[in-house]
Structures are given as structure tokens and as C-alpha cells.
Design a protein around this motif. Sequence first.
Motif, PDB file in Angstrom:
ATOM      1  N   HIS A 107     -14.796  33.550   4.216  1.00 55.74           N
ATOM      2  CA  HIS A 107     -16.096  32.260   4.757  1.00 55.74           C
ATOM      3  C   HIS A 107     -16.863  32.100   4.243  1.00 55.74           C
ATOM      4  CE1 HIS A 107     -18.412  31.489   7.737  1.00 55.74           C
ATOM      5  NE2 HIS A 107     -19.783  31.995   7.258  1.00 55.74           N
ATOM      6  N   GLN A 108     -17.737  32.846   2.571  1.00 58.10           N
ATOM      7  CA  GLN A 108     -17.962  31.970   2.064  1.00 58.10           C
ATOM      8  C   GLN A 108     -17.405  30.766   0.843  1.00 58.10           C
ATOM      9  OE1 GLN A 108     -20.499  34.921  -0.604  1.00 58.10           O
ATOM     10  NE2 GLN A 108     -21.254  35.559   1.261  1.00 58.10           N
ATOM     11  N   GLU A 168     -17.197  27.757   3.167  1.00 51.36           N
ATOM     12  CA  GLU A 168     -18.362  27.107   3.140  1.00 51.36           C
ATOM     13  C   GLU A 168     -18.597  26.454   2.261  1.00 51.36           C
ATOM     14  OE1 GLU A 168     -20.325  26.891   6.790  1.00 51.36           O
ATOM     15  OE2 GLU A 168     -18.232  27.720   7.684  1.00 51.36           O
ATOM     16  N   GLU A 225     -19.316  22.236   3.133  1.00 55.03           N
ATOM     17  CA  GLU A 225     -20.477  20.836   2.551  1.00 55.03           C
ATOM     18  C   GLU A 225     -20.277  20.428   1.615  1.00 55.03           C
ATOM     19  OE1 GLU A 225     -23.422  22.543   4.200  1.00 55.03           O
ATOM     20  OE2 GLU A 225     -23.662  20.802   3.350  1.00 55.03           O
ATOM     21  N   ARG A 244     -27.750  24.048   0.369  1.00 48.50           N
ATOM     22  CA  ARG A 244     -26.772  23.109   2.309  1.00 48.50           C
ATOM     23  C   ARG A 244     -26.964  24.512   3.186  1.00 48.50           C
ATOM     24  NH1 ARG A 244     -25.329  18.050  -0.609  1.00 48.50           N
ATOM     25  NH2 ARG A 244     -27.491  17.124  -1.433  1.00 48.50           N
ATOM     26  N   VAL A 245     -25.803  25.339   2.182  1.00 52.39           N
ATOM     27  CA  VAL A 245     -24.520  26.332   2.403  1.00 52.39           C
ATOM     28  C   VAL A 245     -25.974  27.817   2.859  1.00 52.39           C
ATOM     29  CG1 VAL A 245     -23.446  28.340   1.663  1.00 52.39           C
ATOM     30  CG2 VAL A 245     -22.791  25.767   0.690  1.00 52.39           C
ATOM     31  N   ARG A 246     -26.821  27.822   2.322  1.00 50.88           N
ATOM     32  CA  ARG A 246     -27.895  28.501   2.502  1.00 50.88           C
ATOM     33  C   ARG A 246     -28.246  28.644   4.174  1.00 50.88           C
ATOM     34  NH1 ARG A 246     -33.210  30.352  -1.012  1.00 50.88           N
ATOM     35  NH2 ARG A 246     -33.611  28.209  -0.281  1.00 50.88           N
ATOM     36  N   MET A 247     -28.322  27.759   5.046  1.00 52.99           N
ATOM     37  CA  MET A 247     -28.931  27.236   5.939  1.00 52.99           C
ATOM     38  C   MET A 247     -27.601  28.108   6.849  1.00 52.99           C
ATOM     39  SD  MET A 247     -30.432  23.432   5.759  1.00 52.99           S
ATOM     40  CE  MET A 247     -30.433  22.517   5.073  1.00 52.99           C
ATOM     41  N   ARG A 248     -26.594  27.945   6.829  1.00 54.35           N
ATOM     42  CA  ARG A 248     -25.699  28.295   7.907  1.00 54.35           C
ATOM     43  C   ARG A 248     -25.387  30.017   7.442  1.00 54.35           C
ATOM     44  NH1 ARG A 248     -23.379  23.609   6.805  1.00 54.35           N
ATOM     45  NH2 ARG A 248     -21.959  24.854   5.993  1.00 54.35           N
ATOM     46  N   ILE A 249     -25.762  30.751   6.209  1.00 55.41           N
ATOM     47  CA  ILE A 249     -25.306  31.564   5.682  1.00 55.41           C
ATOM     48  C   ILE A 249     -26.259  32.036   4.740  1.00 55.41           C
ATOM     49  CG2 ILE A 249     -23.955  33.135   4.281  1.00 55.41           C
ATOM     50  CD1 ILE A 249     -21.531  30.984   4.163  1.00 55.41           C
TER      51      ILE A 249
END
Length: 155
Positions: A31-32, A35, A39, A55-60
Amino acid sequence: MNINGAAVWDMDDRMDAFVTACKQNGLRLTHQRLEIYRELMAAKDHPSAEMVYTRVRMRIPTISLDTVYRTLGSLEECNIIGRVGASTSSARFESNPLPHDHFICDGCGEIRDVFASELNREALARAVPEEYVVRSSHVELRGFCPACGQGGGRD
Ligand SMILES: [Zn+2]
Ligand SMILES: [Zn+2]
């Protein structure tokens, strides 16, 4: 594919190509990883690993910077993504696999795609001694973006 081929290449097709490339290279489709690639595909600014991480941290929220570094590193090793401007302090990445070049602003570090349809890449490759193998070509133009001013940004 026209000169702006990057813009007409469908996002879903690119995601499919990514999945195929991962399988071919034996990379698990976590999944990571998906994502991070998503991005990078959406980014127009050739982000650094830190920028992708933010940016990815906003979703994960649980993702670590180390994971982003390692993922970008393994995708680059497999030529699934590209590294831009290795001469700059922090590596920047992109997912656009089509041949293109870059304009880099010496003032703010903006990296802009340049589609030079008239650039003769074969002639460029012929300029390299024949005992060397050319696998790809990339032209880096440097200067100042409009915001940094014409000839501006002097120290
Ligand atoms: Zn600039
Ligand atoms: Zn680019």
C-alpha cells in the motif's frame, strides 16, 4: 505521443504500467509503495524524498521518512522512476519515463520539464566515444525562472 506526451498519458494506464513493472522486478505491491508512486505521478515539481514524505503522510500518518527513502531508492534502481539533477544537494525524483529534459532554476531550485522535440539525441550519443554505451540522455538547462528574475539571484 506528441511533444506534450506526458500530459496525454492517462493516469490509470501509468498506474497499470507501474504495477506491471513492479511485478517484473519482483517488488511487492505494498500500500505504501503504491501511495508513494501515486504521489510522485501527481507531482509536477520533481519532489525530493522529504517532499514526497510530507505529502504521503497526509494519507498514511504512520509512514516513515526512511520507508520513503528506501522505496524511492528501489524504484530508481529498477528504472521505474528517475532521479533528476544529481548535482544538487538533495536528490529529486519523477515518474515521467518519457524522454525529456530539464530547466533548473539556480535561484529557487524549481525543476521544469522541457520537451525538446528537435533535440537530436542520436547526434548527442554519437559524440560519446564508441567504446562507451549510451543508455539514455538528459540535458540540463540552468538559469533563472521568472520569479527569480532575468539574470537575477546574484549573490
Ligand atoms: Zn526560481
Ligand atoms: Zn522531468
